[in-house]
Scaffold this motif. Structure first.
Motif, short mmCIF file in Angstrom:
data_model
loop_
_atom_site.label_atom_id
_atom_site.label_comp_id
_atom_site.label_asym_id
_atom_site.label_seq_id
_atom_site.Cartn_x
_atom_site.Cartn_y
_atom_site.Cartn_z
N PRO A 56 0.80 -1.23 0.00
CA PRO A 56 0.00 0.00 0.00
C PRO A 56 0.83 1.27 0.00
CG PRO A 56 -0.03 -1.04 2.17
CD PRO A 56 0.65 -2.00 1.24
N GLY A 57 2.08 1.19 0.41
CA GLY A 57 2.91 2.37 0.47
C GLY A 57 4.19 2.10 1.23
N PRO A 58 4.96 3.13 1.47
CA PRO A 58 6.23 2.93 2.16
C PRO A 58 6.04 2.68 3.64
CG PRO A 58 5.85 5.26 1.80
CD PRO A 58 4.74 4.53 1.09
N VAL A 59 7.10 2.21 4.26
CA VAL A 59 7.12 2.09 5.71
C VAL A 59 7.03 3.51 6.29
CG1 VAL A 59 8.48 1.28 7.68
CG2 VAL A 59 8.48 -0.01 5.54
N ARG A 111 15.04 3.57 3.33
CA ARG A 111 15.35 2.84 2.10
C ARG A 111 14.81 1.42 2.20
NH1 ARG A 111 20.41 5.44 3.14
NH2 ARG A 111 20.88 7.04 1.58
N PRO A 112 14.16 0.92 1.15
CA PRO A 112 13.75 -0.49 1.17
C PRO A 112 14.97 -1.39 1.29
CG PRO A 112 12.73 0.70 -0.66
CD PRO A 112 13.77 1.60 -0.09
N ARG A 113 14.86 -2.43 2.08
CA ARG A 113 15.97 -3.37 2.26
C ARG A 113 15.79 -4.53 1.29
NH1 ARG A 113 15.79 -5.94 6.72
NH2 ARG A 113 13.59 -5.45 7.12
N THR A 118 7.35 2.16 -4.92
CA THR A 118 6.31 2.31 -3.91
C THR A 118 6.90 2.26 -2.51
OG1 THR A 118 4.65 1.35 -5.37
CG2 THR A 118 4.16 1.37 -3.02
N LEU A 119 7.79 1.29 -2.27
CA LEU A 119 8.38 1.15 -0.94
C LEU A 119 9.21 2.37 -0.56
CD1 LEU A 119 9.54 -2.58 -1.06
CD2 LEU A 119 7.80 -1.61 0.46
N ALA A 120 9.85 3.02 -1.54
CA ALA A 120 10.69 4.18 -1.27
C ALA A 120 9.93 5.49 -1.37
CB ALA A 120 11.88 4.20 -2.24
#
Length: 524
Positions: A110-113, A276-278, A416-418
């Protein structure tokens, strides 16, 4: 990895996409494929574009090395939430249109952390989680825009010494980082440096090249100007760029070096940014060497050295790749123990004897969101959900096919994650005609060139086979070629690569230009 060519019609892409969204079936023939090479070069193994089970008997042209099989292009909800199938393999499995696959990957989360903070030194490449507002006026005081003299009123002016200057030599005046507390009387001038604070009473700055100082008999100095100096000349007034509290950049802005400079000037030591996405990269294949020359039937791993810096350019935090070979237990252990937001595997996405990705996903109870994409090269790629916010992208083992999977599935998901905005659609005319696959989208490396007729054009590059990297290494972008191909001068969509565009301009083209008749090593 190679593919056969087919004469059966591709069918309507919109109808396929609609069928995918509504969960209805659309059946058509598709070629088989293999997914074994893990580096540039190498022999394929396995069959059928990510299809499981033994190939059907018959239906293959003699000596073609390719097998036709039927599949059902059924899929769950296009948003990829709650409708994906368990990671099972059957003769009727999901094959997703290319654009739908990108959309599924973009919407897989749904979106970033949630946002956090980072010091300026660690914020580069992240996305602002909150608007950047000025913490002070910029500039925070009236400053000199030039070296010269701060003058008060009309000239000529008496040249004073700075209040803190007691040396016998020439007066350096007011320097940047220093200020004078004295008020500059009307008709007086003080030497001043660029960036220095304007003294109280000054009305303008006279540039050093525009003024002349004459020594008087009484030891005083007089400053003259050839023309009147208008009030405010070469003074940067306080708040000229912004006032305290002004919004400088909106949330969602990518933190570039220039953004870091602006943030520092505006008074920030740290920024509110999305993490940053891991990403974890697992390189599969016993045939892969980490160094030296290919030998003994083994080949160099080209994907490990390429993927990690590419992922970092996309804003991810990626550790050095892990080489697991063709070990099903090692793959299961790595996936079960991973806490990364995204795991990327290379190779093993088909159905050969050592292709362990699908069985391992089934063992883990993963959901397949995308299982094969109608794109060449790279159609055996896959996207699976390991947990609510943890995903796996399985890339084909051939290098250019892996790049195709990276651009098709990994880049939209990482975006999306970032919390990065998608690039605006960009279309450029082709410098040469490009044949299309009968049914599937093609991704072809291109480099920018200048054309007398069309201006900036995208020149399709030679060495665009699925096992080749020479074309993409000289490319600025990947051109999206629809089924059926595109003629010279046709504007096509471009997927730009995450390094400066146009870097290849001026390169000689005879060895890299596109030749439709040249061998490519397949279109997988």
């Amino acid at each position: 990895m190679t593919d056969g060519e087919h004469g059966d019609p591709f069918g309507d892409e919109f109808a396929d996409a609609l069928a995918l969204v509504n969960g209805t079936a659309s059946t058509r023939g598709r070629s088989g494929s293999t997914d074994r090479p893990g580096a540039s070069g190498g022999a394929p193994a396995g069959h059928a574009a990510g299809c499981a089970g033994p190939p059907p008997t018959g239906g293959a042209a003699a000596g073609s090395g390719h097998v036709e099989e039927e599949y059902s292009a059924t899929c769950g909800d296009a948003r990829g939430a709650g409708s994906a199938r368990p990671a099972t393999r059957s003769s009727g499995h999901t094959v997703t249109p290319w654009r739908t696959a990108r959309d599924l990957a973009e919407r897989a989360v749904p979106g970033p952390v949630g946002p956090g903070t980072a010091e300026l030194a660690d914020a580069l490449g992240r996305t602002l989680a909150a608007p950047l507002k000025a913490l002070t006026d910029l500039p925070s005081f009236d400053t000199s825009a030039m070296d010269g003299w701060a003058v008060a009123g009309p000239g000529p002016w008496r040249v004073d010494r700075a209040a803190d200057d007691t040396g016998p030599g020439p007066d350096a005046g007011i320097l940047a980082g220093h200020a004078t507390t004295a008020v500059l009387p009307d008709g007086h001038a003080l030497p001043i440096a660029t960036g220095a604070r304007i003294p109280t009473g000054a009305t303008a700055v006279l540039r050093s090249e525009h003024g002349e100082v004459l020594e008087l008999p009484d030891g005083r100095a007089r400053l003259y100007a050839p023309r009147p100096v208008p009030p405010g000349q070469d003074i940067r007034p306080r708040g000229q760029e912004c006032r305290c509290g002004d919004q400088l950049l909106p949330a969602g802005t990518l933190v570039t070096p220039a953004v870091l400079g602006l943030a520092a000037a505006a008074g920030y030591d740290e920024l509110a940014v999305h993490p940053r996405p891991r990403v974890e990269v697992l390189v599969l294949g016993d045939e892969l060497l980490r160094d030296g020359l290919p030998e003994g039937g083994r080949i160099r791993d080209a994907l490990g050295p390429m993927l990690v810096p590419w992922l970092r350019a996309l804003g991810a935090e990626a550790a050095p790749p892990r080489h697991l070979g063709d070990d099903a237990e090692a793959l299961h252990e790595a996936l079960a123990g991973s806490t990364a937001d995204l795991v990327i595997t290379t190779g093993g996405t088909a159905s050969g004897p050592v292709d362990h990705v699908h069985p391992t996903l089934q063992r883990l109870g993963a959901e397949l969101l995308v299982d094969g994409v109608a794109v060449r090269p790279g159609h055996p790629m896959l996207l699976a959900r390991l947990a609510p916010r943890r995903h796996l992208v399985g890339l084909p083992g051939n290098p250019l096919a892996a790049v195709s999977g990276l651009l098709t599935l990994a880049e939209p998901l990482l975006r999306t994650l970032a919390a990065r905005h998608p690039a605006a659609p960009y279309r450029v005319p082709l410098a040469a005609a490009v044949p299309g696959h009968p049914r599937d989208t093609r991704l072809v490396p291109v480099a920018y060139r200048d054309d007398d007729r069309h201006g900036l054009v995208a020149g399709p590059l030679h060495f665009h086979g699925p096992a080749m990297l020479r074309g993409i290494a000289a490319a600025d972008a990947m051109a999206v070629i629809p089924s059926g191909g595109a003629e010279r001068g046709t504007e096509v969509e471009l997927l730009e690569l995450p390094w400066p565009t146009g870097w290849s301009a001026g390169w000689p083209t005879p060895d890299t230009c596109y030749d439709p008749a040249a061998p490519t090593g397949g279109t997988a």
